[in-house]
Design a protein around this motif. Sequence first.
Motif, PDB file in Angstrom:
ATOM      1  N   ARG A 200       0.863  -1.192   0.000  1.00  0.00           N
ATOM      2  CA  ARG A 200       0.000   0.000   0.000  1.00  0.00           C
ATOM      3  C   ARG A 200       0.887   1.226   0.000  1.00  0.00           C
ATOM      4  O   ARG A 200       1.820   1.325   0.767  1.00  0.00           O
TER       5      ARG A 200
ATOM      6  N   SER B  10      -6.226  -1.476  -8.954  1.00  0.00           N
ATOM      7  CA  SER B  10      -4.996  -1.088  -8.266  1.00  0.00           C
ATOM      8  C   SER B  10      -4.236  -0.117  -9.161  1.00  0.00           C
ATOM      9  O   SER B  10      -4.579   0.054 -10.337  1.00  0.00           O
ATOM     10  N   SER B  16      -8.235  -7.624  -9.785  1.00  0.00           N
ATOM     11  CA  SER B  16      -8.101  -8.571  -8.667  1.00  0.00           C
ATOM     12  C   SER B  16      -6.752  -9.263  -8.843  1.00  0.00           C
ATOM     13  O   SER B  16      -6.004  -8.944  -9.773  1.00  0.00           O
ATOM     14  N   GLN B  22     -11.548 -11.708  -5.041  1.00  0.00           N
ATOM     15  CA  GLN B  22     -11.843 -10.284  -4.855  1.00  0.00           C
ATOM     16  C   GLN B  22     -10.838  -9.643  -3.906  1.00  0.00           C
ATOM     17  O   GLN B  22     -10.478 -10.237  -2.883  1.00  0.00           O
ATOM     18  N   VAL B  23     -10.380  -8.455  -4.246  1.00  0.00           N
ATOM     19  CA  VAL B  23      -9.442  -7.705  -3.420  1.00  0.00           C
ATOM     20  C   VAL B  23     -10.138  -6.400  -3.046  1.00  0.00           C
ATOM     21  O   VAL B  23     -10.794  -5.788  -3.887  1.00  0.00           O
ATOM     22  N   LYS B  24     -10.033  -6.011  -1.790  1.00  0.00           N
ATOM     23  CA  LYS B  24     -10.650  -4.746  -1.372  1.00  0.00           C
ATOM     24  C   LYS B  24      -9.752  -3.603  -1.840  1.00  0.00           C
ATOM     25  O   LYS B  24      -8.730  -3.335  -1.231  1.00  0.00           O
ATOM     26  N   SER B  26     -10.985  -0.348  -2.869  1.00  0.00           N
ATOM     27  CA  SER B  26     -11.427   0.985  -2.454  1.00  0.00           C
ATOM     28  C   SER B  26     -11.992   0.914  -1.041  1.00  0.00           C
ATOM     29  O   SER B  26     -11.850  -0.102  -0.358  1.00  0.00           O
ATOM     30  N   GLY B  27     -12.611   1.990  -0.599  1.00  0.00           N
ATOM     31  CA  GLY B  27     -13.130   2.054   0.768  1.00  0.00           C
ATOM     32  C   GLY B  27     -14.596   2.436   0.784  1.00  0.00           C
ATOM     33  O   GLY B  27     -15.287   2.376  -0.240  1.00  0.00           O
ATOM     34  N   ASP B  28     -15.081   2.846   1.947  1.00  0.00           N
ATOM     35  CA  ASP B  28     -16.509   3.092   2.130  1.00  0.00           C
ATOM     36  C   ASP B  28     -17.040   4.213   1.245  1.00  0.00           C
ATOM     37  O   ASP B  28     -18.160   4.123   0.732  1.00  0.00           O
ATOM     38  N   PHE B  31     -17.558   2.802  -2.124  1.00  0.00           N
ATOM     39  CA  PHE B  31     -18.712   1.888  -2.159  1.00  0.00           C
ATOM     40  C   PHE B  31     -20.021   2.690  -2.245  1.00  0.00           C
ATOM     41  O   PHE B  31     -20.923   2.333  -3.000  1.00  0.00           O
ATOM     42  N   ASP B  54     -16.871 -14.130  -8.374  1.00  0.00           N
ATOM     43  CA  ASP B  54     -17.281 -13.364  -7.183  1.00  0.00           C
ATOM     44  C   ASP B  54     -18.714 -13.626  -6.744  1.00  0.00           C
ATOM     45  O   ASP B  54     -19.089 -13.237  -5.635  1.00  0.00           O
ATOM     46  N   ASP B 210     -11.431   8.191  -0.661  1.00  0.00           N
ATOM     47  CA  ASP B 210     -10.745   7.251   0.241  1.00  0.00           C
ATOM     48  C   ASP B 210      -9.238   7.534   0.159  1.00  0.00           C
ATOM     49  O   ASP B 210      -8.847   8.696   0.144  1.00  0.00           O
TER      50      ASP B 210
END
Lengths: 219, 219
Positions: A200, B10, B16, B22-24, B26-28, B31, B54, B210
């Motif tokens: 990251r 990324s 991915s 699945q890779v996280k 981004s963030g809230d 979403f 997925d 984010d």
Amino acid sequence: MHVHVNAAASLDGKLSSRRREQVKISGDDDFDRVDEIRAAADAVAVGVGTVLADDPHLALDDPDLVAAREDRGDPPHPARVVADSRARTPTDARILDDAATAYVLVSEAAPDARREALESAGAELVVAGAERVSLPDAFDALESRGVERLMVEGGGELIFSLFEAGLVDELTLYVGSMVIGGRDAPTLADGEGFVADFPRLSLRGVERVDDGVLLTYDC
Amino acid sequence: MHVHVNAAASLDGKLSSRRREQVKISGDDDFDRVDEIRAAADAVAVGVGTVLADDPHLALDDPDLVAAREDRGDPPHPARVVADSRARTPTDARILDDAATAYVLVSEAAPDARREALESAGAELVVAGAERVSLPDAFDALESRGVERLMVEGGGELIFSLFEAGLVDELTLYVGSMVIGGRDAPTLADGEGFVADFPRLSLRGVERVDDGVLLTYDC
Ligand SMILES: NC(=O)c1ccc[n+]([C@@H]2O[C@H](COP(=O)([O-])OP(=O)(O)OC[C@H]3O[C@@H](n4cnc5c(N)ncnc54)[C@H](OP(=O)(O)O)[C@@H]3O)[C@@H](O)[C@H]2O)c1
Ligand SMILES: NC(=O)c1ccc[n+]([C@@H]2O[C@H](COP(=O)([O-])OP(=O)(O)OC[C@H]3O[C@@H](n4cnc5c(N)ncnc54)[C@H](OP(=O)(O)O)[C@@H]3O)[C@@H](O)[C@H]2O)c1
């Protein structure tokens, strides 16, 4: 040593097309910016894949930048560096010309005949790693030769290995407003890929340049 | 029909990891933004690769967005669409549940038994193309069923085909500040790839979201 990776990618992360032919991703403003990063570096590195695909020169374009380097007592151009485990760099590669020092990082597996050919062509060899170039060891060797600031210009195999080894300090990425596509086209970070513990980065800067965007990250 | 592609990648363009897990990325905040684009769409499309990898639901998360759709006389959730030439979507896929209409775009090569299985599982089939789904024809058929705004959430094979067919009107791309790497990991635009006449987009917006950046393009 400070390692600065710089690259231009399409918005889908490609460094070139599946044919590995160079694609004009950025424009004049970005070229000038890249020249300035080169001018600030002691050496500029690429993988042998890039040498074989593009035969880059990696020297400065702008005579003012050359003059500024000379004014401060540096060689006119930064040294060139190729990561090339088996010494496959062609002896007539442009990075071996006498514009600047050319380091070829090879592994112990590099054939003697190829090593000698490269040395005769003017290269300074750095041996590090058994089968593949050990980047940490090779970079230590470069540092002991005075390389404090290393710029890396690609390609995606070398860049992935640098992230894997935790060697990247700074990344500038120009994202061009174009799609290259292709599941076999080289991307900014190829190699095996991470499946967990993804590195990251910290996004320091976001700036529009030419018709795309320049993203600057600290690692 | 207006086609809006949205994805999170990324910084090296990957959707991915090479394992296609699945890779996280981004963030809230991202979403929430994606949920709003979904809420504004008549239908949300993915390729069968994404369904198999997925098993997404593609329904809205935020009850307020559902209520707003119902207030304006729309169904609570947008329809779901899968591009699936051979009708490989599993009959227990989440997108086939009764939260919303589910269109499966198949080609003439889709086996009858699979077509019947999907219809029994609640899917509405759209046949377009001989061996592979013809996206222009399938999208015309969706339009005649009232889909004026289509959101596409991936993956990279479908997105490449949409660019190839000139069907993309708008692209929002969240670039996460992480490296996934991997020459075999899926990217934003896979497929065969372009080797010339690369689609050029117009960068409308650049916004930090984010810990990454959201790029908005018009096509
Ligand atoms: N858009 C841009 O900014 C940009 C910049 C540069 C390149 N490119 C494009 O990128 C493509 C070439 O990229 P590429 O990924 O194929 O090649 P690359 O990264 O330039 O070179 C990869 C090669 O470096 C050698 N190497 C030595 N030690 C290594 C190590 N520890 N880790 C990884 N590699 C090591 C390997 O060959 P050995 O095993 O033989 O040593 C490897 O195959 C070309 O299409 C070029 O046009 C684009
Ligand atoms: N980060 C994100 O935003 C995001 C979003 C979505 C997916 N993903 C990731 O992406 C990966 C899946 O992507 P993917 O590229 O493998 O699959 P995909 O694009 O979801 O699906 C590809 C499949 O769609 C079918 N298809 C039907 N008609 C097509 C056409 N005209 N053009 C192209 N494809 C067509 C093809 O299978 P048939 O030949 O059988 O029809 C093709 O193999 C997963 O790892 C998933 O986690 C990430």
